[in-house]
Write a protein that holds these residues in place. Structure first.
Motif, PDB file in Angstrom:
ATOM      1  N   LEU A 172      -3.965   3.164  13.200  1.00  0.00           N
ATOM      2  CA  LEU A 172      -5.251   3.823  12.975  1.00  0.00           C
ATOM      3  C   LEU A 172      -5.594   4.643  14.218  1.00  0.00           C
ATOM      4  CD1 LEU A 172      -7.072   0.796  11.307  1.00  0.00           C
ATOM      5  CD2 LEU A 172      -5.791   2.636  10.206  1.00  0.00           C
ATOM      6  N   ASN A 173      -5.073   5.870  14.255  1.00  0.00           N
ATOM      7  CA  ASN A 173      -5.125   6.708  15.457  1.00  0.00           C
ATOM      8  C   ASN A 173      -6.528   7.110  15.885  1.00  0.00           C
ATOM      9  OD1 ASN A 173      -2.317   6.637  15.565  1.00  0.00           O
ATOM     10  ND2 ASN A 173      -2.161   8.364  14.166  1.00  0.00           N
ATOM     11  N   ARG A 174      -7.410   7.393  14.950  1.00  0.00           N
ATOM     12  CA  ARG A 174      -8.778   7.796  15.328  1.00  0.00           C
ATOM     13  C   ARG A 174      -9.585   6.636  15.853  1.00  0.00           C
ATOM     14  NH1 ARG A 174     -11.279   9.769  10.331  1.00  0.00           N
ATOM     15  NH2 ARG A 174      -9.695   8.494   9.348  1.00  0.00           N
ATOM     16  N   LEU A 175      -9.204   5.420  15.487  1.00  0.00           N
ATOM     17  CA  LEU A 175      -9.882   4.213  15.955  1.00  0.00           C
ATOM     18  C   LEU A 175      -9.420   3.813  17.356  1.00  0.00           C
ATOM     19  CD1 LEU A 175     -11.785   1.853  15.102  1.00  0.00           C
ATOM     20  CD2 LEU A 175      -9.762   0.711  14.203  1.00  0.00           C
ATOM     21  N   ALA A 176      -8.211   4.204  17.729  1.00  0.00           N
ATOM     22  CA  ALA A 176      -7.577   3.768  18.973  1.00  0.00           C
ATOM     23  C   ALA A 176      -8.438   3.933  20.232  1.00  0.00           C
ATOM     24  CB  ALA A 176      -6.232   4.463  19.154  1.00  0.00           C
ATOM     25  N   PRO A 177      -9.131   5.062  20.438  1.00  0.00           N
ATOM     26  CA  PRO A 177      -9.913   5.199  21.674  1.00  0.00           C
ATOM     27  C   PRO A 177     -11.065   4.199  21.804  1.00  0.00           C
ATOM     28  CG  PRO A 177      -9.658   7.337  20.597  1.00  0.00           C
ATOM     29  CD  PRO A 177      -9.122   6.302  19.668  1.00  0.00           C
ATOM     30  N   LEU A 178     -11.472   3.582  20.712  1.00  0.00           N
ATOM     31  CA  LEU A 178     -12.578   2.631  20.738  1.00  0.00           C
ATOM     32  C   LEU A 178     -12.113   1.194  20.963  1.00  0.00           C
ATOM     33  CD1 LEU A 178     -14.465   4.025  17.619  1.00  0.00           C
ATOM     34  CD2 LEU A 178     -14.826   4.626  20.016  1.00  0.00           C
ATOM     35  N   PHE A 225      -3.993   5.263   4.925  1.00  0.00           N
ATOM     36  CA  PHE A 225      -4.544   4.717   6.165  1.00  0.00           C
ATOM     37  C   PHE A 225      -5.787   5.478   6.617  1.00  0.00           C
ATOM     38  CE2 PHE A 225      -0.526   2.473   8.044  1.00  0.00           C
ATOM     39  CZ  PHE A 225      -0.457   1.673   6.913  1.00  0.00           C
ATOM     40  N   ASP A 226      -5.881   6.772   6.294  1.00  0.00           N
ATOM     41  CA  ASP A 226      -7.073   7.550   6.660  1.00  0.00           C
ATOM     42  C   ASP A 226      -8.304   7.046   5.911  1.00  0.00           C
ATOM     43  OD1 ASP A 226      -5.615   9.096   8.418  1.00  0.00           O
ATOM     44  OD2 ASP A 226      -5.452  10.825   7.070  1.00  0.00           O
ATOM     45  N   VAL A 227      -8.140   6.735   4.643  1.00  0.00           N
ATOM     46  CA  VAL A 227      -9.254   6.221   3.843  1.00  0.00           C
ATOM     47  C   VAL A 227      -9.713   4.876   4.411  1.00  0.00           C
ATOM     48  CG1 VAL A 227      -9.928   5.409   1.543  1.00  0.00           C
ATOM     49  CG2 VAL A 227      -8.492   7.453   1.783  1.00  0.00           C
ATOM     50  N   LEU A 269       0.838  -1.187   0.000  1.00  0.00           N
ATOM     51  CA  LEU A 269       0.000   0.000   0.000  1.00  0.00           C
ATOM     52  C   LEU A 269       0.879   1.245   0.000  1.00  0.00           C
ATOM     53  CD1 LEU A 269      -2.642  -1.013   2.704  1.00  0.00           C
ATOM     54  CD2 LEU A 269      -3.004  -0.869   0.243  1.00  0.00           C
ATOM     55  N   PRO A 270       0.570   2.220  -0.843  1.00  0.00           N
ATOM     56  CA  PRO A 270       1.340   3.460  -0.807  1.00  0.00           C
ATOM     57  C   PRO A 270       0.975   4.251   0.447  1.00  0.00           C
ATOM     58  CG  PRO A 270      -0.461   3.650  -2.373  1.00  0.00           C
ATOM     59  CD  PRO A 270      -0.467   2.239  -1.875  1.00  0.00           C
ATOM     60  N   GLU A 271       1.884   5.096   0.884  1.00  0.00           N
ATOM     61  CA  GLU A 271       1.624   5.920   2.062  1.00  0.00           C
ATOM     62  C   GLU A 271       0.544   6.955   1.759  1.00  0.00           C
ATOM     63  OE1 GLU A 271       4.290   8.778   4.830  1.00  0.00           O
ATOM     64  OE2 GLU A 271       5.190   6.855   4.255  1.00  0.00           O
ATOM     65  N   GLN A 272       0.594   7.519   0.551  1.00  0.00           N
ATOM     66  CA  GLN A 272      -0.406   8.502   0.126  1.00  0.00           C
ATOM     67  C   GLN A 272      -0.945   8.111  -1.236  1.00  0.00           C
ATOM     68  OE1 GLN A 272       1.473  12.367   0.272  1.00  0.00           O
ATOM     69  NE2 GLN A 272       0.889  12.617   2.417  1.00  0.00           N
ATOM     70  N   ILE A 273      -2.203   8.538  -1.478  1.00  0.00           N
ATOM     71  CA  ILE A 273      -2.822   8.251  -2.767  1.00  0.00           C
ATOM     72  C   ILE A 273      -3.411   9.529  -3.353  1.00  0.00           C
ATOM     73  CG2 ILE A 273      -3.357   5.813  -2.375  1.00  0.00           C
ATOM     74  CD1 ILE A 273      -6.168   6.681  -1.487  1.00  0.00           C
TER      75      ILE A 273
END
Length: 167
Positions: free
Chosen positions: A30-36, A118-120, A5-9
């Protein structure tokens, strides 16, 4: 299909040339997922396919497989949540183009700037997990909640002496 996977697309350009990628995403990235999550351990297998469909719509079709560990909101124990997501995004430049997308496409608004891959992927995982995760059956939570359901022994009331003074 590239096995990394490329770092950016840049979705528009990748769709124009019909690129495909396959790779692994560590859950701890996956930083935004981490708190869950109950645990950041594990990996997700990801396939991304950029293309132009028969209606001349730029698309991103993807598949995410793996498992994440959530916290059951009933018993507060770890809940393994399997993921097997398929998604189809219509790549658009403006909100006005959203109405032109046929049924079955979710809009992916791009501005021309590269996106973090990774954001996507994380967006799709966040949409898939339940807002209130709980084990499927009550019996799976029963062992954890037994201590909560036991009657609490009655203690002496420290204000009982005041009851006598009241009379």
């Amino acid at each position: 299909m590239l096995d990394r996977l490329p770092e950016q697309i840049e979705p528009m350009g990748l769709a124009d040339v019909g690129r495909s990628f396959r790779g692994v995403v560590p859950v701890d990235q996956l930083n935004r997922l981490a708190p869950l999550l109950a645990s950041k351990q594990g990996e997700l297998d990801v396939e991304l396919e950029f293309n132009i469909d028969e209606r001349r719509i730029r698309t991103l079709k993807g598949r995410i497989k793996g498992e994440v560990s959530l916290v059951c909101q009933r018993c507060l124990d770890t809940l393994s949540f399997p993921l097997d997501l398929g998604f189809r995004l219509g790549i658009i430049n403006s909100d006005d183009e959203t109405v032109q997308l046929p049924e079955g496409y979710e809009p992916m608004l791009v501005t021309g700037n590269p996106l973090r891959t990774f954001d996507v992927i994380e967006d799709e995982v966040l949409l898939a997990i339940p807002s209130i995760p709980i084990h499927e059956g009550l019996e799976q939570c029963q062992a954890q909640t037994d201590h909560v359901n036991k009657p609490v022994p009655e203690k002496d009331n420290p204000f009982a002496i005041l009851e006598k003074l009241k009379r």
